[in-house]
Scaffold this motif. Sequence first.
Motif, PDB file in Angstrom:
ATOM      1  N   THR A 148       0.806  -1.224   0.000  1.00  0.00           N
ATOM      2  CA  THR A 148       0.000   0.000   0.000  1.00  0.00           C
ATOM      3  C   THR A 148       0.841   1.278   0.000  1.00  0.00           C
ATOM      4  O   THR A 148       0.337   2.343  -0.343  1.00  0.00           O
ATOM      5  N   PHE A 149       2.114   1.180   0.363  1.00  0.00           N
ATOM      6  CA  PHE A 149       3.000   2.343   0.252  1.00  0.00           C
ATOM      7  C   PHE A 149       3.579   2.483  -1.157  1.00  0.00           C
ATOM      8  O   PHE A 149       4.301   3.444  -1.432  1.00  0.00           O
ATOM      9  N   GLY A 150       3.259   1.549  -2.042  1.00  0.00           N
ATOM     10  CA  GLY A 150       3.813   1.594  -3.396  1.00  0.00           C
ATOM     11  C   GLY A 150       3.373   2.795  -4.200  1.00  0.00           C
ATOM     12  O   GLY A 150       4.123   3.306  -5.055  1.00  0.00           O
ATOM     13  N   ASP A 151       2.141   3.261  -3.974  1.00  0.00           N
ATOM     14  CA  ASP A 151       1.651   4.438  -4.692  1.00  0.00           C
ATOM     15  C   ASP A 151       1.581   5.662  -3.785  1.00  0.00           C
ATOM     16  O   ASP A 151       0.678   6.491  -3.888  1.00  0.00           O
ATOM     17  N   VAL A 152       2.545   5.770  -2.889  1.00  0.00           N
ATOM     18  CA  VAL A 152       2.767   6.989  -2.109  1.00  0.00           C
ATOM     19  C   VAL A 152       4.074   7.592  -2.610  1.00  0.00           C
ATOM     20  O   VAL A 152       5.114   6.926  -2.604  1.00  0.00           O
ATOM     21  N   TYR A 153       4.001   8.829  -3.084  1.00  0.00           N
ATOM     22  CA  TYR A 153       5.151   9.491  -3.703  1.00  0.00           C
ATOM     23  C   TYR A 153       5.471  10.758  -2.924  1.00  0.00           C
ATOM     24  O   TYR A 153       4.568  11.422  -2.407  1.00  0.00           O
ATOM     25  N   HIS A 159       3.656  15.503  -0.849  1.00  0.00           N
ATOM     26  CA  HIS A 159       3.470  14.092  -1.193  1.00  0.00           C
ATOM     27  C   HIS A 159       2.171  13.884  -1.967  1.00  0.00           C
ATOM     28  O   HIS A 159       1.270  14.732  -1.960  1.00  0.00           O
ATOM     29  N   LEU A 160       2.110  12.739  -2.607  1.00  0.00           N
ATOM     30  CA  LEU A 160       0.921  12.284  -3.328  1.00  0.00           C
ATOM     31  C   LEU A 160       0.618  10.873  -2.861  1.00  0.00           C
ATOM     32  O   LEU A 160       1.528  10.110  -2.522  1.00  0.00           O
ATOM     33  N   GLU A 161      -0.679  10.534  -2.856  1.00  0.00           N
ATOM     34  CA  GLU A 161      -1.043   9.170  -2.482  1.00  0.00           C
ATOM     35  C   GLU A 161      -2.246   8.725  -3.294  1.00  0.00           C
ATOM     36  O   GLU A 161      -3.187   9.491  -3.515  1.00  0.00           O
ATOM     37  N   PHE A 162      -2.181   7.471  -3.731  1.00  0.00           N
ATOM     38  CA  PHE A 162      -3.275   6.872  -4.500  1.00  0.00           C
ATOM     39  C   PHE A 162      -3.491   5.464  -3.958  1.00  0.00           C
ATOM     40  O   PHE A 162      -2.535   4.696  -3.821  1.00  0.00           O
ATOM     41  N   GLN A 163      -4.721   5.147  -3.604  1.00  0.00           N
ATOM     42  CA  GLN A 163      -5.047   3.832  -3.062  1.00  0.00           C
ATOM     43  C   GLN A 163      -6.231   3.245  -3.818  1.00  0.00           C
ATOM     44  O   GLN A 163      -7.124   3.975  -4.267  1.00  0.00           O
ATOM     45  N   TYR A 164      -6.236   1.913  -3.911  1.00  0.00           N
ATOM     46  CA  TYR A 164      -7.292   1.236  -4.665  1.00  0.00           C
ATOM     47  C   TYR A 164      -7.558  -0.142  -4.070  1.00  0.00           C
ATOM     48  O   TYR A 164      -6.638  -0.847  -3.652  1.00  0.00           O
ATOM     49  N   THR A 165      -8.833  -0.501  -4.032  1.00  0.00           N
ATOM     50  CA  THR A 165      -9.219  -1.870  -3.733  1.00  0.00           C
ATOM     51  C   THR A 165     -10.423  -2.226  -4.595  1.00  0.00           C
ATOM     52  O   THR A 165     -11.317  -1.386  -4.803  1.00  0.00           O
ATOM     53  N   ALA A 166     -10.433  -3.438  -5.088  1.00  0.00           N
ATOM     54  CA  ALA A 166     -11.557  -3.888  -5.916  1.00  0.00           C
ATOM     55  C   ALA A 166     -12.783  -4.196  -5.070  1.00  0.00           C
ATOM     56  O   ALA A 166     -13.907  -4.221  -5.586  1.00  0.00           O
ATOM     57  N   ARG A 167     -12.563  -4.389  -3.760  1.00  0.00           N
ATOM     58  CA  ARG A 167     -13.690  -4.736  -2.877  1.00  0.00           C
ATOM     59  C   ARG A 167     -13.441  -4.143  -1.498  1.00  0.00           C
ATOM     60  O   ARG A 167     -12.704  -4.711  -0.695  1.00  0.00           O
ATOM     61  N   ALA A 168     -14.062  -3.006  -1.244  1.00  0.00           N
ATOM     62  CA  ALA A 168     -13.866  -2.341   0.042  1.00  0.00           C
ATOM     63  C   ALA A 168     -14.499  -3.151   1.172  1.00  0.00           C
ATOM     64  O   ALA A 168     -15.540  -3.787   1.008  1.00  0.00           O
ATOM     65  N   SER A 169     -13.849  -3.106   2.335  1.00  0.00           N
ATOM     66  CA  SER A 169     -14.366  -3.801   3.505  1.00  0.00           C
ATOM     67  C   SER A 169     -14.568  -2.796   4.643  1.00  0.00           C
ATOM     68  O   SER A 169     -14.705  -1.600   4.415  1.00  0.00           O
ATOM     69  N   PHE A 170     -14.542  -3.296   5.885  1.00  0.00           N
ATOM     70  CA  PHE A 170     -14.998  -2.492   7.018  1.00  0.00           C
ATOM     71  C   PHE A 170     -14.074  -1.330   7.382  1.00  0.00           C
ATOM     72  O   PHE A 170     -14.540  -0.324   7.912  1.00  0.00           O
ATOM     73  N   ALA A 171     -12.769  -1.457   7.147  1.00  0.00           N
ATOM     74  CA  ALA A 171     -11.876  -0.347   7.473  1.00  0.00           C
ATOM     75  C   ALA A 171     -12.133   0.839   6.552  1.00  0.00           C
ATOM     76  O   ALA A 171     -12.226   1.988   6.998  1.00  0.00           O
ATOM     77  N   CYS A 172     -12.252   0.578   5.249  1.00  0.00           N
ATOM     78  CA  CYS A 172     -12.544   1.652   4.293  1.00  0.00           C
ATOM     79  C   CYS A 172     -13.927   2.252   4.552  1.00  0.00           C
ATOM     80  O   CYS A 172     -14.130   3.460   4.405  1.00  0.00           O
ATOM     81  N   ASN A 173     -14.855   1.405   4.953  1.00  0.00           N
ATOM     82  CA  ASN A 173     -16.198   1.899   5.249  1.00  0.00           C
ATOM     83  C   ASN A 173     -16.183   2.817   6.469  1.00  0.00           C
ATOM     84  O   ASN A 173     -16.804   3.886   6.467  1.00  0.00           O
ATOM     85  N   LYS A 174     -15.468   2.408   7.519  1.00  0.00           N
ATOM     86  CA  LYS A 174     -15.451   3.187   8.753  1.00  0.00           C
ATOM     87  C   LYS A 174     -14.696   4.497   8.575  1.00  0.00           C
ATOM     88  O   LYS A 174     -15.109   5.546   9.072  1.00  0.00           O
ATOM     89  N   ALA A 175     -13.580   4.451   7.848  1.00  0.00           N
ATOM     90  CA  ALA A 175     -12.748   5.646   7.704  1.00  0.00           C
ATOM     91  C   ALA A 175     -13.257   6.603   6.637  1.00  0.00           C
ATOM     92  O   ALA A 175     -13.191   7.825   6.811  1.00  0.00           O
TER      93      ALA A 175
END
Length: 268
Positions: A148-153, A159-175
């Motif tokens: 997940t730090f791979g697309d942090v520049y 800085h720049l940051e890009f994150q992706y998941t094909a299927r979000a779960s509870f952490a992404c939902n809560k945050a």
Amino acid sequence: MKDELVEKIVQEVLKKAGAAAPAAPAAPAPAASAEPAGCCSVTEFVGTGLGDTIGLVIANVDPALHERMGIDPKFRSIGIFSGRTGAGPQIMAADEAVKATNTEIVSIELPRDTKGGAGHGSLIIFGAEEVSDARRAVEVALKELDRTFGDVYGNDAGHLEFQYTARASFACNKAFGAPIGKAFGLTVGAPAGIGVVIADTAVKAATVDVIGYASPAKGTSLTNEAILFISGDSGAVRQALIAAREVGLKLLGTLGAAPASTTGKPYI
């Protein structure tokens, strides 16, 4: 003559006394470190990862603290995932951890930190009925940081940051309020002005749903960032992030050196 003889005898005695004198004791050698770097014998310690992140576990939280933390009584054990630099990478890593273990996200907090940088640190608490589940969640999350730090520049200016998941779960939902089970992505730009431009770029590049936007005074801990949260079709979300990344790297590069990936291994 007699005086000379006496003087010689005295000199010989002094020489012998000096030779017999014990040597000064050597300074004690510094004590060797009991533990190699990165290791710790404390029971609660699990490991460390990128972003000055430490993983910990408490098998039985003290009842008084348990109540004050607002933890569901069914969770006897907690996993702690705490970083000084970065929030998105840790949250995305935690999202994978809850998918892989019998744990839930108790809380996610984003302190103003980054060791003096423009963004957030993070504190994530996993709840579990068994300590083995809490420990496993922290282990999975720590391992995921390498991805997940791979697309942090970054460079000296921001800085720049890009994150992706094909299927979000509870952490992404809560945050972030991400719909569970759907593709989710986020863009971050610091200074915040760059974040605004790449957010606009992402939305224009593909048909996605904007589920959130945060700026220095709205939705962040007063950090110098602008953040976009998007959801939708997997291919569209990815396309939006790639377009935003291309523009963001060019803009941040005007303020200093070419922004470099934290790990050198982008994953989007």
